[in-house]
Design an enzyme around this catalytic site. Structure first.
Site, PDB file in Angstrom:
ATOM      1  N   LYS A 100     -55.175  41.403  50.285  1.00 11.24           N
ATOM      2  CA  LYS A 100     -55.886  40.160  50.621  1.00 11.24           C
ATOM      3  C   LYS A 100     -55.569  39.658  52.044  1.00 11.24           C
ATOM      4  CE  LYS A 100     -58.537  37.048  48.551  1.00 11.24           C
ATOM      5  NZ  LYS A 100     -59.573  37.391  47.563  1.00 11.24           N
ATOM      6  N   GLY A 126     -37.926  49.533  38.460  1.00 13.89           N
ATOM      7  CA  GLY A 126     -38.580  49.674  37.162  1.00 13.89           C
ATOM      8  C   GLY A 126     -37.669  49.106  36.093  1.00 13.89           C
ATOM      9  N   ASP A 136     -63.715  38.168  49.725  1.00  8.52           N
ATOM     10  CA  ASP A 136     -63.861  39.625  49.752  1.00  8.52           C
ATOM     11  C   ASP A 136     -65.297  40.069  50.027  1.00  8.52           C
ATOM     12  OD1 ASP A 136     -61.263  39.363  49.004  1.00  8.52           O
ATOM     13  OD2 ASP A 136     -61.564  39.962  46.923  1.00  8.52           O
ATOM     14  N   CYS A 145     -33.605  50.046  43.676  1.00 10.83           N
ATOM     15  CA  CYS A 145     -33.211  49.629  42.324  1.00 10.83           C
ATOM     16  C   CYS A 145     -33.299  50.797  41.329  1.00 10.83           C
ATOM     17  CB  CYS A 145     -34.036  48.423  41.888  1.00 10.83           C
ATOM     18  SG  CYS A 145     -33.301  47.565  40.501  1.00 10.83           S
ATOM     19  N   TYR A 146     -34.248  50.782  40.408  1.00  9.35           N
ATOM     20  CA  TYR A 146     -34.365  51.929  39.492  1.00  9.35           C
ATOM     21  C   TYR A 146     -34.546  53.223  40.297  1.00  9.35           C
ATOM     22  CZ  TYR A 146     -36.139  55.032  35.828  1.00  9.35           C
ATOM     23  OH  TYR A 146     -36.312  56.084  34.962  1.00  9.35           O
ATOM     24  N   GLU A 182     -37.779  44.196  49.523  1.00 10.92           N
ATOM     25  CA  GLU A 182     -39.158  43.686  49.621  1.00 10.92           C
ATOM     26  C   GLU A 182     -39.264  42.196  49.302  1.00 10.92           C
ATOM     27  OE1 GLU A 182     -37.874  45.518  47.320  1.00 10.92           O
ATOM     28  OE2 GLU A 182     -38.743  45.247  45.342  1.00 10.92           O
ATOM     29  N   HIS A 239     -33.300  44.614  46.346  1.00 10.52           N
ATOM     30  CA  HIS A 239     -34.748  44.616  46.602  1.00 10.52           C
ATOM     31  C   HIS A 239     -35.061  44.116  48.016  1.00 10.52           C
ATOM     32  CE1 HIS A 239     -36.249  45.585  42.576  1.00 10.52           C
ATOM     33  NE2 HIS A 239     -35.130  45.014  42.160  1.00 10.52           N
TER      34      HIS A 239
END
Ligand code: XMP
Length: 517
Positions: free
Chosen positions: A373, A55, A227, A82-83, A171, A169
């Site tokens: 997605k 964040g 979709d 992180c945050y 990710e 991070h």
């Protein structure tokens, strides 16, 4: 049986959806929840693990998102990123300070042996850092498990309480072993079994849809996009002819696309398929309209007018279905309301549309509401939707309407459809299709002088646009080889009547946008 759940607790970081996607890629079902979700609610969901996101704030600001100390008494395995890492340290009595030298970008970290989180990861590896505060003193019970040149606590943990934290991070793909680290947390620390698989998803969803729908009818608005197509295929598998798909063809799709959608769904899937051809109606409404936003507004509004009128004809005595996916819900602030089935809000690309008051469905069905997605595409492939539809590049809701600059006419639509088809054909033949995220032709409403045989011509200019991008927020123009551009240009001038000049758009985004309008 319900899937095991991982919660991604959102503290406002820019990579939060990415964390959730990575967790799903590890075969673990997860949902993003707001940081202020009451502890009681979290407990009731029985998550097997929780990840605190990054964040932009500093834990010392009173206005920053915080978490009650009691959270850590719940005994849920937690990874702070992180945050989230700083918050864990701060809340449990550690010290967080402003960095003398903030770390940004690819940073080398060294980790100590013996941490479950770093199992199988080399002692030195590259990670992605982006922080201006750091943890300078750990809370009681924690030990440091990784350091970098400027960060003494790049990772720390209290394995007894199953609390883990990383300043970097995992990710982000720049963190070379990020995926392994998340996998270690999910499987070795939390004990997930990897029960989130798309085959199971299809089976479970089909069973759920059958139970929910019973012998009632379902209506779905099919746009030909990924979709709504996957939602249609899933509903077709669940209830067959109880499903009616309404396909409004406003005449602004690419060449032959309307027929392709119709053939796909009438030939490959069991359902009632209703196509409403209304190009003339749209052209009438768009007569004399030059302003891009006004065009968008008219096309969007008329699309729904036609759609609701068809519903009034076919009847609304059943369910209304739509292809809402998980990011749509997060972006519209409805991420926490999974499956609550609000009937009032209809998915469109840039705005939400209210259902008319005289139309009353028994409820709304959103079979893809939990999926990202990539997962929607995987489900689509498994259900047998053709590859070109499942991997279709983004196409704006207003269609060619925003690629014809100025007033839209039937003749201009024809020219643009032909030109676009030639460009697509050449890109496909050149093998560049997978590298380009979006490529299309534009009709800029410019006439230029040319020469054809002995005759002077004064005809249309075609612009071609091809981009590479990760997220469509920024984009670069694609470096298409000259010989491909030469073939496209030759063919456009020779094969498309009333085209005598071709230009290639070499604008990146920013300052340009992907579309011209
Ligand atoms: P821009 O032009 O904003 O495009 O750089 C970014 C992405 O969004 C798509 N786009 C739209 N999609 N309705 C849509 O459904 C629209 O009005 C619209 N405008 C742009 C564009 O094709 C690109 O993928």
């Amino acid at each position: 049986m319900e899937n095991q759940l991982c919660i991604v607790l959102d503290f406002g970081g820019q990579y939060n959806q990415l964390i959730a996607r990575r967790v799903r890629e590890c075969g673990v079902y997860c949902e993003i929840k707001r940081f202020d979700t009451p502890l009681e609610e979290i407990k009731a969901l029985h998550p097997a693990g929780i990840i605190f996101t990054g964040g932009p704030n500093s834990v010392y600001d009173a206005a920053s998102p915080h978490i009650a100390k009691e959270y850590f008494d719940l005994g849920i395995p937690t990874l702070g990123i992180c945050y989230g890492c700083q918050l864990m340290a701060y809340t449990l009595g550690g010290t967080v300070e402003s960095c003398e030298k903030s770390e940004y970008g690819k940073i080398e970290v060294t980790h100590q042996d013996g941490s479950l989180l770093f199992d199988g990861i080399p002692a030195e590896s590259t990670v992605w850092m982006s922080h201006t505060d750091y943890v300078s003193k750990l809370p009681e019970g924690f030990r440091v498990t990784a350091t970098s040149a400027d960060c003494p606590c790049a990772a720390f943990e209290d394995p007894a309480r199953k609390l883990y934290a990383v300043q970097f991070h995992p990710e982000v793909t720049h963190s070379v072993f990020g995926k392994e680290l998340l996998h270690n947390f999910l499987y070795h620390v939390c004990g997930f079994t990897g029960d989130w698989v798309m085959d199971d998803f299809i089976e479970k969803t089909v069973a759920k849809l059958r139970a929910q729908i019973g012998d009632k009818k379902v209506v779905l608005g099919l746009s030909g996009g990924v979709d709504s197509s996957v939602a249609a295929a899933l509903l077709s598998r669940a209830v067959g002819k109880q499903l009616t798909c309404v396909f409004v063809d406003q005449g602004l799709m690419r060449k032959d696309e309307g027929n392709f959608v119709e053939e796909t769904f009438t030939e490959l899937f069991d359902m009632n398929f209703v196509r409403v051809n209304c190009q003339a109606h749209f052209l009438e409404k768009l007569k004399g309209v030059y302003d891009p936003e006004q065009k968008r507004h008219i096309i969007g509004k008329e699309f729904y007018n036609v759609f609701w009128n068809k519903i009034r004809e076919t009847g609304s005595d059943g369910f209304f279905a739509q292809g809402t996916i998980y990011p749509d819900r997060i972006e519209s602030g409805k991420g926490d309301e999974a499956g609550k089935g609000s009937t009032a809000v209809i998915k469109t690309h840039h705005n939400m549309v209210e259902m008319p008051e005289d139309i009353h469905f028994a409820g709304t069905i959103e079979p893809l509401a939990e999926l990202f997605k990539d997962e929607v595409r995987a489900v689509g492939e498994k259900l047998g939707i053709p590859h070109e539809l499942v991997w279709r590049q983004p196409f704006p809701g207003p269609g060619l309407g925003v690629r014809i600059i100025g007033e839209i006419t039937a003749e201009k639509i024809r020219i643009l459809q032909e030109a676009d088809a030639v460009f697509r054909d050449e890109i496909q033949k050149s093998g560049l299709e997978r590298e380009l995220k979006q490529f299309f032709a534009v009709l800029p409403d410019v006439h230029t002088v040319g020469v054809m045989g002995d005759h002077r011509t004064y005809d249309h200019l075609i612009a071609i646009r091809a981009i590479t991008t990760d997220d469509f927020m920024t984009a670069d123009w694609a470096r298409i080889p000259y010989d491909v551009l030469a073939r496209v240009s030759n063919r456009l001038c020779n094969e498309v009547q009333h085209v005598n000049r071709v230009v290639y758009d070499i604008t990146s985004k920013p300052p340009g946008t992907v579309e011209w309008e």
